[in-house]
Structure formats: C-alpha cells, structure tokens
Motif scaffolding. Sequence first.
Motif, PDB file in Angstrom:
ATOM      1  N   VAL A  74       0.845  -1.195   0.000  1.00 63.75           N
ATOM      2  CA  VAL A  74       0.000   0.000   0.000  1.00 63.75           C
ATOM      3  C   VAL A  74       0.882   1.248   0.000  1.00 63.75           C
ATOM      4  O   VAL A  74       1.826   1.356   0.787  1.00 63.75           O
ATOM      5  CB  VAL A  74      -0.935   0.021   1.242  1.00 63.75           C
ATOM      6  CG1 VAL A  74      -1.719   1.329   1.307  1.00 63.75           C
ATOM      7  CG2 VAL A  74      -1.885  -1.176   1.217  1.00 63.75           C
ATOM      8  N   ALA A  75       0.576   2.186  -0.901  1.00 65.94           N
ATOM      9  CA  ALA A  75       1.275   3.473  -0.972  1.00 65.94           C
ATOM     10  C   ALA A  75       0.345   4.555  -0.439  1.00 65.94           C
ATOM     11  O   ALA A  75      -0.742   4.763  -0.983  1.00 65.94           O
ATOM     12  CB  ALA A  75       1.647   3.788  -2.425  1.00 65.94           C
ATOM     13  N   ALA A  76       0.762   5.246   0.636  1.00 65.94           N
ATOM     14  CA  ALA A  76      -0.071   6.299   1.230  1.00 65.94           C
ATOM     15  C   ALA A  76       0.431   7.658   0.763  1.00 65.94           C
ATOM     16  O   ALA A  76       1.562   8.050   1.050  1.00 65.94           O
ATOM     17  CB  ALA A  76      -0.025   6.205   2.751  1.00 65.94           C
ATOM     18  N   GLY A  88       5.106   2.192 -12.360  1.00 69.48           N
ATOM     19  CA  GLY A  88       5.009   0.951 -13.126  1.00 69.48           C
ATOM     20  C   GLY A  88       4.396  -0.164 -12.286  1.00 69.48           C
ATOM     21  O   GLY A  88       3.543  -0.919 -12.758  1.00 69.48           O
ATOM     22  N   ALA A  89       4.807  -0.244 -11.014  1.00 67.63           N
ATOM     23  CA  ALA A  89       4.276  -1.291 -10.132  1.00 67.63           C
ATOM     24  C   ALA A  89       2.784  -1.060  -9.850  1.00 67.63           C
ATOM     25  O   ALA A  89       2.013  -2.012  -9.718  1.00 67.63           O
ATOM     26  CB  ALA A  89       5.072  -1.334  -8.825  1.00 67.63           C
ATOM     27  N   VAL A  90       2.377   0.215  -9.770  1.00 68.74           N
ATOM     28  CA  VAL A  90       0.951   0.518  -9.586  1.00 68.74           C
ATOM     29  C   VAL A  90       0.174   0.078 -10.829  1.00 68.74           C
ATOM     30  O   VAL A  90      -0.879  -0.566 -10.733  1.00 68.74           O
ATOM     31  CB  VAL A  90       0.742   2.028  -9.305  1.00 68.74           C
ATOM     32  CG1 VAL A  90      -0.730   2.415  -9.401  1.00 68.74           C
ATOM     33  CG2 VAL A  90       1.305   2.398  -7.926  1.00 68.74           C
ATOM     34  N   PRO A  99      -2.573   2.289  -4.286  1.00 65.45           N
ATOM     35  CA  PRO A  99      -2.428   3.641  -3.735  1.00 65.45           C
ATOM     36  C   PRO A  99      -3.649   4.070  -2.921  1.00 65.45           C
ATOM     37  O   PRO A  99      -4.784   3.727  -3.285  1.00 65.45           O
ATOM     38  CB  PRO A  99      -2.274   4.516  -4.970  1.00 65.45           C
ATOM     39  CG  PRO A  99      -2.916   3.759  -6.084  1.00 65.45           C
ATOM     40  CD  PRO A  99      -2.956   2.304  -5.707  1.00 65.45           C
ATOM     41  N   VAL A 100      -3.423   4.784  -1.813  1.00 61.40           N
ATOM     42  CA  VAL A 100      -4.519   5.423  -1.077  1.00 61.40           C
ATOM     43  C   VAL A 100      -4.131   6.871  -0.791  1.00 61.40           C
ATOM     44  O   VAL A 100      -2.960   7.158  -0.536  1.00 61.40           O
ATOM     45  CB  VAL A 100      -4.839   4.730   0.280  1.00 61.40           C
ATOM     46  CG1 VAL A 100      -5.443   3.361   0.074  1.00 61.40           C
ATOM     47  CG2 VAL A 100      -3.611   4.650   1.175  1.00 61.40           C
ATOM     48  N   ALA A 101      -5.117   7.772  -0.865  1.00 65.46           N
ATOM     49  CA  ALA A 101      -4.865   9.181  -0.556  1.00 65.46           C
ATOM     50  C   ALA A 101      -5.413   9.468   0.836  1.00 65.46           C
ATOM     51  O   ALA A 101      -6.546   9.095   1.146  1.00 65.46           O
ATOM     52  CB  ALA A 101      -5.543  10.074  -1.588  1.00 65.46           C
ATOM     53  N   VAL A 102      -4.604  10.092   1.690  1.00 69.81           N
ATOM     54  CA  VAL A 102      -5.021  10.330   3.073  1.00 69.81           C
ATOM     55  C   VAL A 102      -4.908  11.817   3.422  1.00 69.81           C
ATOM     56  O   VAL A 102      -4.021  12.524   2.938  1.00 69.81           O
ATOM     57  CB  VAL A 102      -4.193   9.469   4.071  1.00 69.81           C
ATOM     58  CG1 VAL A 102      -4.618   8.013   3.980  1.00 69.81           C
ATOM     59  CG2 VAL A 102      -2.712   9.568   3.816  1.00 69.81           C
TER      60      VAL A 102
END
Length: 454
Positions: free
Chosen positions: A290-292, A349-351, A358-361
Amino acid sequence: MTGQIKYQLDERDLPTTWYNIAADLPGLEPLLHPGTGAAITVDDLVPIMPETLARQELSREREVEIPEPVRRLYAQWRPSPLYRARRLEQVLDTPAKIYYKYEGVSPAGSHKPNTAIPQAFYNKEAGITRLVTETGAGQWGSALSFAGALFGLDVSVYMVKVSYHQKPYRRLLMETYGARCVPSPSTETEAGRAILADDPDCTGSLGIATSEAVELAAGDPYTNYAGGSVLNHVLLHQSVIGKEALKQLELAGDQADVVIGCAGGGSNLGGLTFPFLGEKLAGRTDVRVVAAEPAACPTLTQGKFAYDFGDTAGLTPLLRMHTLGHEFVPPAFHAGGLRYHGMAPLVSGAVEQGLIEPVAVAQTDCFASGLTFAKSEGLVPAPESTHAIHAAITEALRCKEEGSKETIVFGLSGHGFFDLAAYQAYLAGELRDDAYDDEAVATALSNLPTVPNG
Ligand SMILES: *Cc1c(COP(=O)(O)O)cnc(C)c1O
C-alpha cells in the motif's frame, strides 16, 4: 506483557548488494530524450551524473554490489531496527501484528542518507568537486550535506522558498554540515530568474528548485546533480531497507501480509517494498503493498500515467510516471517531502501492474494517527511518515473488524524533531485539509509535453 520488541541485525548482516526491481518488473518504459524522443543513454546522463550512477539508472541487473566504503559508512546506523509495535497494537485492540522499520536512526534523521552516501562516493570517485540539488522540507538537503561533508565535496542546496523561511532548523543543519543553502527560485540561474520575472513573489516548488540544480550541473564539468528520490538509482540504493526488513521478519518468525509506505517521490516506499515485491514476483510469497499519499497532492490516485518532465523548466529527461503535470504547484501542507508533482517510474510501473495499491489520506487524519503512534511508541514521526502510520492503523482496524490476524509492516521513514511547528499547529487546531485543486491539476495536465515520434 511479553514478547520481543526489537529485531536488530548485526553489522555483519548488512546487505552486500542492492536489489533492482527493474530486472523483474514487466512493462517498464525507458526514459526519453525530450528533443529526439529516443531512449536515454548513459552518454545523455553523464553531463549531470557520474557514469556509474548513469549505468545504474538504466540497469536491468537484479543485484548490484554495494561498494565496501559505502557499506562501512552505512554501518554507523545500519541495519536499522525493525520494531514490533506491541503497545500500539494494544491501544488499537487489534488481532493484527504491526511492525515498523525505523529509518530515523540515521545521522540526518531519515532514510535519505541511504542514497546520499553512495551518490557522494561515486561522484568523488569520478573527480567531481561540487554537488547541487533541490530540497523541499530539507531532509534530502541535510542528508546530502552530511554525505558531502564525509567525502569533502562542496554542496549547494536549492531549497523551496516557503520551506526555507518556515523550517530554519533544517537549513541550519545543512549549514552545520558545511553546505550552502539558497532559497529557490533564486537569481542564480536562468530558470530561477525567468520564474521571478513572471512572479516576483513565487514561493517555489520542488519542480522549480530541481530546474535550478540541473541547470547548474549541466553547465559545469566539476558540478553534478544529486537526486533525492524518483530516479531508478535512488530507489536501487534504498532497497537496503527492504532487504534488511525481510531478514528481520524471518528472525521474528513472521511473513508480511501487507507492507505500507508513504509516497512523495517513491524512494522510501520503493526501498522498503521492492524486495518484498521481488519475492512475490518470483512466486515465493504473496503480499499486498500500500502506498499512502497526501490527498492534497494525489499523484497516484488522481494523476495521469504519462511521459512528463521531472522539473518545471523541462530540463530533465521525460519519465513515464503518474503525474499531476510538471507545472503543478502543490498547496503548502506540512509534509513538505510529499509535495511533488510526479512519482518514481518504478513505483508508477508497479501501480500499473496492480502490484501496489495507492490510497490518498488527509493531513489532519495523518497527524491524529501520528499522535496515537507517538503516545504509544514514544517516537515522534516526520509528518511524511504519519501518512504510512495512518494507512497502517486503517489496516489494523480492518483486521479488528474482520478478526484477521495479519502481519502489517510499515516504513517509519524519519523522525519529526525538526517539524514540531507542524505539531504545534495541529495541537492548536490550526491545520486544515487543503482540498486537492481540480482546476489547477486540469490546467497542468493540459500542458504535458508531447513525446517526439510518440
Ligand atoms: C523525503 C521524505 C519522504 C518522501 O520522499 P520519498 O522519496 O517518497 O520517500 C518521506 N519521509 C521522509 C522522512 C522524508 O525525508
């Protein structure tokens, strides 16, 4: 309460190689020359970086040897500790296990020296005398200043003007290490002068400061550019984080179900998670990543996957990445290290491959979670790192709801001792959640470069 808290490897367990995910990630697209549209070559990059780094930038080799002098310098604080957040688990009343890999133990207080040191080493080896770079909140500038001091290199840091005035202690740290710190946009470069002619009150952006640094490097054979994130070789160097974490989890007898990092340019996220993804791509494990990212600069969740410049003036090669447009100037929220219009092509590229979610916080939610963490674990996180903490707490609460005993690992990319003014603003109830500006993004995206012959 029983059970181990800290998983500390011995100096002899320091990795001997960096992991290059470019060897395993399908569908990667080359950097392009903005004039010709041809794939970038080593020769195109050597005006601004040593040949060794240019080769690493384009490399598809899976394991790259870490030079012995670099390993010796890493050994001052590496392997960094992996902690089990048992008190945080209790506070959240979650059945999940939570681990965090702490990079705040480096001399500069973040993960950034992991790449600053090898970059300074290779530049010194190539006979370079001065490094120039940009910095936002000042973490990268102070890491490079530290590395420059170790190798006797002059360092000039172009610091986003709004941060230069808001964050005097980071600037003073750079000066303590002997570097020169200049508010950007400055009158020292063509790029800076052009911006100031247009808008004398411009408070700067990472894209503008990068243009200034790249221009200076391109114009002097003894000066090179050093990038703090985004570039392939930077993410390569940061892979020591994930390599160590894999070993430490093995020591703990655990396997990660989800690995989380905050994402500005993508270097701490890639550094922690790519070795895990390497295991997944080899079919040895299954893991979610997960990318925040900040809701006010939502590159991965709202940006376009397209070729764009890494800087405002259009001096860098074209990178295929998630971007909000190189002309986009993000609002001045407190996690300065996450205010960048683009994202590392390897992370993007991985996304695209579905390997990273990805999540936006929102900023205020992140500070609230940062305080929960500080009160249970005692460490004051950098505002950037609170984004990863918030995403980890969200996952832990999901596990509670589902009664699921997952193992969550997150990256604590740095400490927040130089960011206490942001905590003060939060505690005084003065922090707002800047809305993401649809219109500004639409305008910036309408000015993406056209790819020659593309
Ligand atoms: C620079 C920085 C970040 C953001 O940069 P990435 O390249 O996305 O890692 C995050 N946390 C800290 C502590 C930083 O210094």
